[in-house]
Structure formats: structure tokens, C-alpha cells
Design an enzyme around this catalytic site. Structure first.
Site, mmCIF file in Angstrom:
data_model
loop_
_atom_site.group_PDB
_atom_site.id
_atom_site.type_symbol
_atom_site.label_atom_id
_atom_site.label_comp_id
_atom_site.label_asym_id
_atom_site.label_seq_id
_atom_site.Cartn_x
_atom_site.Cartn_y
_atom_site.Cartn_z
ATOM 1 N N LYS A 157 16.729 -19.388 42.393
ATOM 2 C CA LYS A 157 15.512 -19.249 43.187
ATOM 3 C C LYS A 157 15.851 -18.666 44.564
ATOM 4 O O LYS A 157 15.245 -17.691 45.003
ATOM 5 C CB LYS A 157 14.860 -20.623 43.349
ATOM 6 C CG LYS A 157 13.709 -20.645 44.328
ATOM 7 C CD LYS A 157 13.359 -22.083 44.712
ATOM 8 C CE LYS A 157 12.253 -22.121 45.731
ATOM 9 N NZ LYS A 157 10.957 -21.684 45.188
ATOM 10 N N LYS B 252 0.744 -19.188 30.090
ATOM 11 C CA LYS B 252 1.591 -20.318 29.711
ATOM 12 C C LYS B 252 2.328 -20.091 28.400
ATOM 13 O O LYS B 252 1.764 -19.583 27.442
ATOM 14 C CB LYS B 252 0.741 -21.563 29.574
ATOM 15 C CG LYS B 252 0.557 -22.247 30.863
ATOM 16 C CD LYS B 252 -0.488 -23.293 30.706
ATOM 17 C CE LYS B 252 -0.280 -24.364 31.715
ATOM 18 N NZ LYS B 252 0.938 -25.131 31.538
ATOM 19 N N ILE C 206 -12.924 -26.773 48.382
ATOM 20 C CA ILE C 206 -12.363 -27.503 47.242
ATOM 21 C C ILE C 206 -11.464 -28.662 47.673
ATOM 22 O O ILE C 206 -11.095 -29.509 46.870
ATOM 23 C CB ILE C 206 -11.626 -26.527 46.291
ATOM 24 C CG1 ILE C 206 -12.573 -25.397 45.868
ATOM 25 C CG2 ILE C 206 -11.091 -27.209 45.053
ATOM 26 C CD1 ILE C 206 -13.892 -25.853 45.243
ATOM 27 N N ARG D 97 9.646 -19.772 40.933
ATOM 28 C CA ARG D 97 8.844 -20.976 41.208
ATOM 29 C C ARG D 97 9.266 -22.138 40.319
ATOM 30 O O ARG D 97 9.326 -22.011 39.103
ATOM 31 C CB ARG D 97 7.377 -20.695 40.916
ATOM 32 C CG ARG D 97 6.472 -20.559 42.108
ATOM 33 C CD ARG D 97 6.405 -21.749 42.992
ATOM 34 N NE ARG D 97 5.300 -22.625 42.644
ATOM 35 C CZ ARG D 97 4.044 -22.411 43.019
ATOM 36 N NH1 ARG D 97 3.732 -21.378 43.766
ATOM 37 N NH2 ARG D 97 3.109 -23.250 42.661
ATOM 38 N N CYS D 98 9.538 -23.274 40.943
ATOM 39 C CA CYS D 98 9.917 -24.463 40.184
ATOM 40 C C CYS D 98 8.980 -25.611 40.526
ATOM 41 O O CYS D 98 8.405 -25.638 41.606
ATOM 42 C CB CYS D 98 11.321 -24.897 40.558
ATOM 43 S SG CYS D 98 12.553 -23.631 40.265
ATOM 44 N N GLU E 115 -5.225 -26.968 30.157
ATOM 45 C CA GLU E 115 -3.892 -26.586 29.706
ATOM 46 C C GLU E 115 -3.229 -27.652 28.846
ATOM 47 O O GLU E 115 -2.189 -27.393 28.255
ATOM 48 C CB GLU E 115 -3.014 -26.197 30.884
ATOM 49 C CG GLU E 115 -2.707 -27.330 31.824
ATOM 50 C CD GLU E 115 -1.862 -26.870 33.008
ATOM 51 O OE1 GLU E 115 -2.298 -25.941 33.700
ATOM 52 O OE2 GLU E 115 -0.796 -27.436 33.219
ATOM 53 N N HIS F 81 -13.288 -30.465 39.818
ATOM 54 C CA HIS F 81 -12.870 -29.084 40.065
ATOM 55 C C HIS F 81 -11.851 -28.663 39.014
ATOM 56 O O HIS F 81 -10.966 -29.428 38.662
ATOM 57 C CB HIS F 81 -12.256 -28.936 41.456
ATOM 58 C CG HIS F 81 -11.543 -27.631 41.645
ATOM 59 N ND1 HIS F 81 -12.231 -26.448 41.778
ATOM 60 C CD2 HIS F 81 -10.228 -27.313 41.652
ATOM 61 C CE1 HIS F 81 -11.348 -25.460 41.887
ATOM 62 N NE2 HIS F 81 -10.132 -25.963 41.798
ATOM 63 N N HIS G 65 -6.417 -16.652 46.352
ATOM 64 C CA HIS G 65 -5.031 -16.202 46.225
ATOM 65 C C HIS G 65 -4.762 -14.979 47.085
ATOM 66 O O HIS G 65 -3.619 -14.635 47.343
ATOM 67 C CB HIS G 65 -4.718 -15.867 44.761
ATOM 68 C CG HIS G 65 -4.898 -17.044 43.863
ATOM 69 N ND1 HIS G 65 -6.018 -17.204 43.074
ATOM 70 C CD2 HIS G 65 -4.147 -18.140 43.663
ATOM 71 C CE1 HIS G 65 -5.912 -18.343 42.418
ATOM 72 N NE2 HIS G 65 -4.793 -18.931 42.757
ATOM 73 N N CYS H 54 -10.800 -22.136 44.944
ATOM 74 C CA CYS H 54 -9.867 -23.272 44.851
ATOM 75 C C CYS H 54 -9.559 -23.757 46.267
ATOM 76 O O CYS H 54 -10.182 -23.309 47.233
ATOM 77 C CB CYS H 54 -8.596 -22.836 44.112
ATOM 78 S SG CYS H 54 -7.526 -24.204 43.618
HETATM 79 N N1 GLN Z 1 -8.303 -30.520 45.867
HETATM 80 C C1 GLN Z 1 -7.195 -29.663 45.576
HETATM 81 C C2 GLN Z 1 -7.040 -28.649 46.699
HETATM 82 O O1 GLN Z 1 -8.019 -28.293 47.290
HETATM 83 C C3 GLN Z 1 -7.410 -28.931 44.291
HETATM 84 C C4 GLN Z 1 -6.242 -28.058 43.938
HETATM 85 C C5 GLN Z 1 -6.282 -27.489 42.550
HETATM 86 O O2 GLN Z 1 -7.298 -27.477 41.915
HETATM 87 N N2 GLN Z 1 -5.192 -26.990 42.053
HETATM 88 O O3 GLN Z 1 -5.935 -28.213 46.978
HETATM 89 ZN ZN ZN Z 2 -8.316 -25.086 41.773
#
Ligand code: GLN
Ligand code: ZN
Length: 766
Positions: free
Chosen positions: A19, A120, A439, A523-524, A613, A649, A702, A734
Site C-alpha cells: 500500500k 465486488k 447523510i 485500500r485495506c 452486498e 441510508h 465522491h 452519502c
Molecule cells: N452515516 C454515515 C456517514 O454519513 C453513512 C456512511 C455510509 O453510508 N457508508 O458517513
Molecule cells: Zn452511503
């Protein structure tokens, strides 16, 4: 004599050397020679650690991903990466990351192309780069890397067994970019594999391991035919091939797997324990049978005498035809338990990481070859570990077990149906149309991380830590009020990770220091270990949320991680079904939900990022998973009064095939990731007539780019064509923890402005 071998060894290095080397190379701080050197050193170490095996794997090492390596081996990197790059390694990393080596250092940024899609690897948490195909795809053998690593291993005195991903799985895992039939490419691909096998034979190889994990999935007639055709062609090769399957039972494919014209078959004897005898019966007597008897997916010591009881008779029968190995590549487990300094000794005694699993394999081999007496001491030690674990009061908590047994299913149901609850909640919350929220997490600044570390290391006391965290919460609340968001969050500054944060406050969880497992590329992740019955000794989040709520009149959401996500992102016990462990987690979260409600929290969000998943490999097993997963979620959430609003979520939001289960969760509001799909992911909610409220993500978190107000309005207009206005929320895709405040501020400001405009335009139009 039984033959021992390994399907694959972790690449990343016990201290994540790979890494750090990769990331330094990407930043332009290290050159290719240094990266290559790190690879050589790691491979040499890995082989050295496996030297006691009769055959060591070669070709399992990768600088990013073995499926991407396979694409290189058959000359099928995406054309855009090849055309942009001037060297093969540049093309490799361009395909993997969409950016050139050294471009992490922005001045050097030269080329960007779309990275290959990542997804995945079967039901693991490892992600591979999806091969791309089109009508124009032509394969060409390019096995130099494998051949050079083979030469390396041989020079170091190892008996090497090259490992390659089989042609049928390679096609199955890839994506046709122009909707042409992938299987039309099979002949060409197999011809390419035949050449590679010839080259390996010329290099003196006796055995080649060919992985065909598709054999544990549901295969239709075409794919079955493809396997027959491919292996019939490859059977002309001068090398012996060991066909490996792993992660599950063969079921309908058992006969096929036994009959394919190869020299040996590897069966996952942990996940397909029931099939061992059948395979022994079916397998032609010319073939080797490799049994994967040590679990390559978990971190528990194996029960060695139990394994011996089972395979001694098979060894009697098969003699030299029996091989033994871990069930799958050890890629999915941490490397060396010996490095753990802080693990509780009692728990450590129960565990085995990759190196310890290989030791177990050697013990079994000695017992088979020279009798159990030859390893009496090791077997006795193993038996002590097994019984210590079985009997430990830290594993077994009677109160928890009783609570699960006496559980009444109505506990998982809300008091009233959604429509009635929605009215009651709205009377209390008085939210505008298209309420805005986020979120949960806000930027995890260097300051925040430093504070957490100081506290963890004991350098500051709780009072000081709390003061710092309160300051962060204050900032987050003020920030959201100024932006005029409707439902606020406290920002999650106290959380390093959404599973570890809760796990570390629950009985039954343990944590390693160096138990890293590769997730993708460099990434680990370090999954926590669930070793015992789960119980919540005291509240986990209430004080933080209560404090946040004390600062504002607007509602602050309580934030929890759901039981299914806790389960799917941990190493779990093997002494009870996953569903049972999930139930215990659900009860612990339920206690927290009810305490939050008692403390006055009106909205509680329970994240289930990993629910999807966890779906089993075969569709026919989906329903039973969904049944207990959804029940666990509902049990955690639904103890609340009607007036308390439950949110959930989910990140990856392709719900076409599980929408019924999503609806059965009965969350009042579900926030999902939709911005990059132009809201198309909402189609299924419309078609299903999903009854509850939805917060479709309106911008991609992202990306560092600021979304335009008009973009967000456009997306909401698309959403409103699918979901009635009164059931729509507005939020990002997110959490925002990976972003910087400078990015979050304008993005959320745009979101709020867009919401206001939607209220005028869309509500009026309706
Ligand atoms: N509540 C978490 C955040 O806002 C949700 C993260 C996720 O869904 N991976 O970081
Ligand atoms: Zn999310």
C-alpha cells in the site's frame, strides 16, 4: 503422501508495505524500480512463509488486482488506457485508477481516462476491475509477468504452481460494452489460454491452478457448455491443470465440475462440506482431489481433530490423489496473528490468520502422512484452544441467548402503518416540502483525527476530548443552521469508522491492530472480530446527540449503524448462524434506538450500507438471507412510537431485484445514492409503488466538484416524475466525511437553494 498447497497468499504485506509503496509511486515520490523492488521483496517473503508447502502459488501477487492482471495477460486492457499510456505499467494504473502514476501529485497530472469499473469479487469485500469486451475484442497471450515471477520463485528454490483465473470466469466477470454476446469470444480467449499453458509447460511447470469460481454460481446451459468447450480445448495442453472452485457448494454443477477434462479438482470443503463424499465418489480415478479444509474466509482456528476424523478415511481411499489446502485464497484474511500485541490473550488463543492457517495445514498433513502421534502436541494445543473458546464465559452470555429465544416477532413491527405515522410525524416536525438533510458525517479534518488519536493514546482525558468534540458539534450545527438545512446531524466527528465505532462499545467485539485485508488496490480494511454474544453495556451515542439537539430548535437526527451492516463488515463467529449474530446486533441497536427516543430524539437514522452486498452467491438463497436481514433491521428500528421518524441510508442503490425487501424494511424515509444514475434508480420505486418517503441523492459526494443549483433542480424534477412530491426529501448521495469544508459549503448551499426553488416550482405545479 498427501500434497499440501495454497491457492493464494495476501499481497499487501504484513505492515501494508505494498500500500505505502503504491501510494508513494502514485504521488511521484518513488519510481517504478522501487515499486518493482517492493513487489519482489514481498513475493520472496510470501514464498518463504509458504516454503513448507509442497506447491506454492505464483501469480497470486498483484500490484492492484488479479483480474486486471488477467486482462493484461490476455492483452485486454481498455483501449483508452493503452492509447493514452506510453508504457505498459502506465496503462495498467490508468485502467485501474483513471489517472497516471505521479498524477496524485497534481503538477504532474498528465492524463486522465475513465477508470475501469470496479465491483465486488463474489461475496467477499474484495473489489476487482471489471474486464471490458466488445465485438472487436481480440485476445493475445502476454504472460511475461507470470513467467518472470515463475522464474523468480524457481530461482528461490520453490516448487511453483502458477495460478490463473480461468477463461470462463474471466468472461463471466466482465462486461460487454456493446451488448455483444461475451461467449462469442470464448474460442479466441481459450486459444490464448492454450498458448499461455504451453509457455508455462516450456518453463518446466508441472501443475497450473485454474480458478473457475463461477462453478459455485447458478449457470445456465450456455455457460455450462462454455466450461465444457473451454476445458476440452485446454485438455490438450502438456501441463496438468487443477481446476479450483471456492466460496460455496457446487450443487447442480457438481457433476460438471467432476467431469471436466482436467487433472484435478479443488473443492471448498468448508462451505461445501456436505459435498465432499459425493465428489470423492464421482471424481474419475485419474484425477487429484484437492480439499480446501481450512477456512480461508474467517479468522478462527480450525478444529483439527474434527477435520482429521473427516478426511483420514478419504486419505485412506485416495492416497496420493488427495491434496489439501485452505478453502480459497488467503487474500481475504489478515496475515500474521503473531504481530498482534494488544489483542486479549484469551481471544488471541482462538484465532488464526493466514500464516497460522498454513501452520494448521502442515499439522494436518503430518498427521495424515505420519500419524496423529507425530503432531500430538500441536493437536493438544489446538484442542485446548477449541474448548477454551467453546466454554468461555466471554463467548456465552445466557441473558442474550434467552432474550433472542424469547423474542416475539411483533417487536419488529411499527404500531401504525406508514400513512398514519407520516401524519403524526409531520404534525410534530412541521417540515417544509422537500425537506433537506445530509447523510450524517461532515469533513473529518486533521484536527478531529488528531483529537481522537490523542484520546485513544491516553494523551488527553475524557473531559478534554469531550470539549473538543463539542466544539466540532457546535460548528456543525451552526453551519447547518446558517445554510438553512431542515433536519440536522451532529457530524460524526467522534467516529473513525461506522462499524468500529459501535463495535468498540459492544460486548462480544474484539479489534486487531494489523488485521488488514485488501479491499481494492491499495485500500485495506480492518474488519472487527465478533467473538461472543453481543450486548450493549451502556448507551453509545445518546450523549452526543442530546448535546447537539440542545444547540438548536431544528430536529437533529440520531445516527446509528444497522445490524446487517455491522455483521457484513465484521469477521463473524462460526459457532452460530450469521442470522443469530445479526439478531443479537439488532437487539443491541434497538436498545440504543429506544434510549435515543427517550432522550427526545425525533428522527433516528439507521444506516444499512452493506445490506445489499450480503446477498448470497446464488439467487435461490437470496430470500432466506433477506428474510432475516430485513427482520433484524426492523427489530432494531421498529420499537419506537409512531411519532418517531426512522430513516435508513443505503449507498449502492440498485434495488431492482430486492425492492420488496427494501419496502418491507418499512423505514419512514430511505436516503439512497442516485445522482449518477439521473434518478433512473428510482424507476423501480415508482413501478413497485413504494409507499414510504425517499431521499434520492442529488449530488455525487465522491467528486470534489460543486453541483450547480440547476443540475439539482433537474434531478429533482426527474425524481418528482417518479415519486409524489410529498414523499421526496433532498440530500447528498452519502456522508461527507471524505470531503473538505470548502467543498461541502458551496455544495450544500446549492442544494438548499435548489430545494427552495423546488418548493416554489414543483409544489405549485402539483
Ligand atoms: N452515516 C454515515 C456517514 O454519513 C453513512 C456512511 C455510509 O453510508 N457508508 O458517513
Ligand atoms: Zn452511503
Amino acid at each position: 503422501m498427501v500434497t499440501t498447497h495454497n491457492l493464494g497468499y495476501p499481497r499487501i504485506g504484513s505492515r501494508r508495505e505494498l500500500k505505502f509503496a503504491l501510494e508513494a509511486y502514485w504521488r511521484g515520490e518513488k519510481d517504478l524500480d522501487m515499486l518493482t523492488h517492493t513487489g519482489e521483496v514481498l513475493r520472496a517473503q510470501n514464498w518463504q512463509k509458504q516454503a513448507a508447502l509442497d506447491l506454492v502459488p505464483v501469480g497470486d501477487f498483484s500490484f492492484y488486482d488479479h483480474v486486471l492482471d488477467t486482462s493484461v495477460m490476455v492483452s485486454n486492457l481498455p483501449a483508452r488506457a493503452q492509447q493514452t499510456a506510453s508504457t505498459p505499467w502506465q496503462a495498467y494504473f490508468l485502467a485501474a485508477r483513471g489517472r497516471d502514476a505521479a498524477s496524485d501529485n497534481e503538477q504532474h497530472c498528465r492524463h486522465n481516462v475513465a477508470a475501469a469499473e470496479m465491483t465486488k469479487w463474489f461475496d467477499t469485500n474484495y473489489h476487482y476491475l471489471v474486464p471490458e469486451f466488445s465485438e472487436a475484442t481480440r485476445f493475445e497471450a502476454n504472460a511475461e509477468l507470470l513467467l518472470s515471477q515463475l522464474a523468480e520463485a524457481c530461482a528461490q528454490g520453490h516448487n511453483a504452481k502458477p495460478v490463473i483465473l480461468g477463461p470462463v470466469s474471466y468472461l463471466w466477470l466482465g462486461k460487454s460494452k456493446d451488448n455483444t454476446d461475451k461467449l462469442a469470444l470464448l474460442d479466441d480467449l481459450v486459444a490464448c489460454y492454450a498458448q499461455i499453458l504451453d509457455q508455462l509447460a516450456n518453463a518446466g511447470v508441472e501443475w497450473v491452478q485454474i480458478d473457475e469460481p463461477v462453478l459455485v454460481t447458478e449457470l445456465d446451459a450456455q455457460w455450462t457448455h462454455a466450461l465444457n468447450q473451454a476445458y476440452f480445448s485446454l485438455s490438450k495442453s502438456p501441463v496438468k491443470t487443477l481446476l479450483t472452485t471456492y466460496f460455496g457448494p457446487l450443487r447442480d454443477n457438481l457433476q460438471l465440475a467432476c467431469e471436466l477434462p482436467v487433472s484435478g479438482l479443488h473443492l471448498d470443503a468448508v462451505n461445501a462440506a456436505d459435498e465432499i463424499n459425493k465428489v470423492v465418489d464421482w471424481l474419475p480415478s485419474t484425477k487429484v482431489l484437492s480439499l480446501g479444509i481450512i477456512n480461508g474466509r474467517n479468522i478462527w482456528r480450525s478444529h483439527l481433530t474434527e477435520i482429521l476424523d473427516r478426511i483420514e478415511p478419504i486419505h485412506q481411499r485416495l492416497q496420493d490423489r488427495l491434496w489439501i489446502a485452505p478453502s480459497c485464497s488467503l487474500l481475504h484474511v489478515p496475515i500474521d496473528l503473531q504481530l498482534e500485541q494488544k489483542l486479549d490473550p484469551e481471544i488471541k488463543f482462538w484465532l488464526a490468520f493466514a500464516d497460522q492457517k498454513l501452520d494448521e495445514l502442515s499439522i494436518i498433513a503430518s498427521a495424515l502422512n505420519h500419524g496423529r502421534d507425530s503432531v500430538a502436541e500441536a493437536l493438544a494445543d489446538n484442542a485446548r484452544a477449541i474448548s477454551s473458546r467453546q466454554q468461555s464465559s466471554r463467548v456465552n452470555n445466557l441473558a442474550v441467548k434467552q432474550r433472542c429465544e424469547q423474542l416475539e416477532p411483533v417487536l419488529a413491527e411499527r404500531q401504525s402503518p406508514y400513512a398514519a405515522r407520516a401524519d403524526i410525524q409531520q404534525q410534530k416536525l412541521k417540515l417544509p416540502a422537500f425537506p433537506t438533510t445530509t447523510i450524517g458525517s461532515f469533513p473529518q479534518t486533521a484536527d478531529i483525527r488528531r483529537t481522537r488519536k490523542l484520546y485513544r493514546d491516553g494523551a488527553i482525558d475524557f473531559a478534554e476530548y469531550q470539549q473538543d468534540m463539542h466544539r466540532e458539534i457546535n460548528l456543525a450545527i451552526k453551519f447547518q443552521e446558517q445554510l438553512d438545512l431542515d433536519v440536522l446531524v451532529h457530524g460524526e466527528a467522534e467516529r473513525n469508522d461506522m462499524v468500529e465505532y459501535f463495535g468498540s462499545q459492544l460486548d462480544g467485539y474484539a479489534f486487531s491492530e494489523l488485521g488488514w485485508v485488501q479491499s481494492y488496490g491499495s485500500r485495506c480494511v480492518k474488519p472487527p472480530i465478533i467473538f461472543g454474544d453481543i450486548q450493549r453495556p451502556k448507551t453509545m451515542t445518546v450523549d452526543w446527540i442530546r448535546y447537539a439537539q440542545s444547540l438548536t430548535q431544528r430536529p437533529v437526527k440520531g445516527m446509528l449503524t444497522g445490524p446487517v451492516t455491522m455483521l457484513n463488515w465484521s469477521f463473524v463467529r462460526d459457532d452460530q448462524p450469521r442470522s443469530e449474530t445479526c439478531l443479537q446486533l439488532a437487539l443491541a441497536i434497538r436498545d440504543e434506538v429506544l434510549d435515543l427516543e427517550k432522550a427526545g430524539t425525533q428522527i433516528i437514522q439507521i444506516d444499512e450500507a452493506a445490506l445489499r452486498e450480503g446477498l448470497p452467491l446464488r439467487r435461490s438463497d437470496w430470500q432466506s438471507y433477506l428474510d432475516w436481514a430485513v427482520f433484524s433491521f426492523k427489530l432494531s428500528a421498529n420499537g419506537v412510537r409512531d411519532e418517531t421518524q426512522i430513516h435508513t441510508h443505503m449507498c449502492y442503490s440498485e434495488f431492482n431485484d430486492i425492492i420488496e425487501a427494501i419496502a418491507a424494511m418499512d423505514a419512514d424515509v430511505i436516503t439512497i445514492e442516485t445522482s449518477r444514475s439521473d434518478m433512473e434508480l428510482l424507476d423501480v420505486f415508482r413501478d413497485f409503488e413504494y409507499p414510504n418517503a425517499i431521499g434520492p441523492g442529488v449530488y455525487d459526494i465522491h467528486s470534489p466538484n460543486t453541483p450547480e443549483v440547476s443540475q439539482i433542480i433537474d434531478l429533482m424534477t426527474l425524481a418528482a416524475q417518479r415519486i409524489p412530491n410529498e414523499r421526496l426529501w433532498i440530500n447528498p448521495d452519502c456522508g461527507l466525511k471524505t470531503r473538505r469544508w470548502e467543498e461541502v459549503h458551496p455544495a450544500l448551499a446549492a442544494m438548499v437553494e435548489a430545494a427552495k426553488s423546488c418548493r416554489q416550482q414543483l409544489v405549485k405545479a402539483a
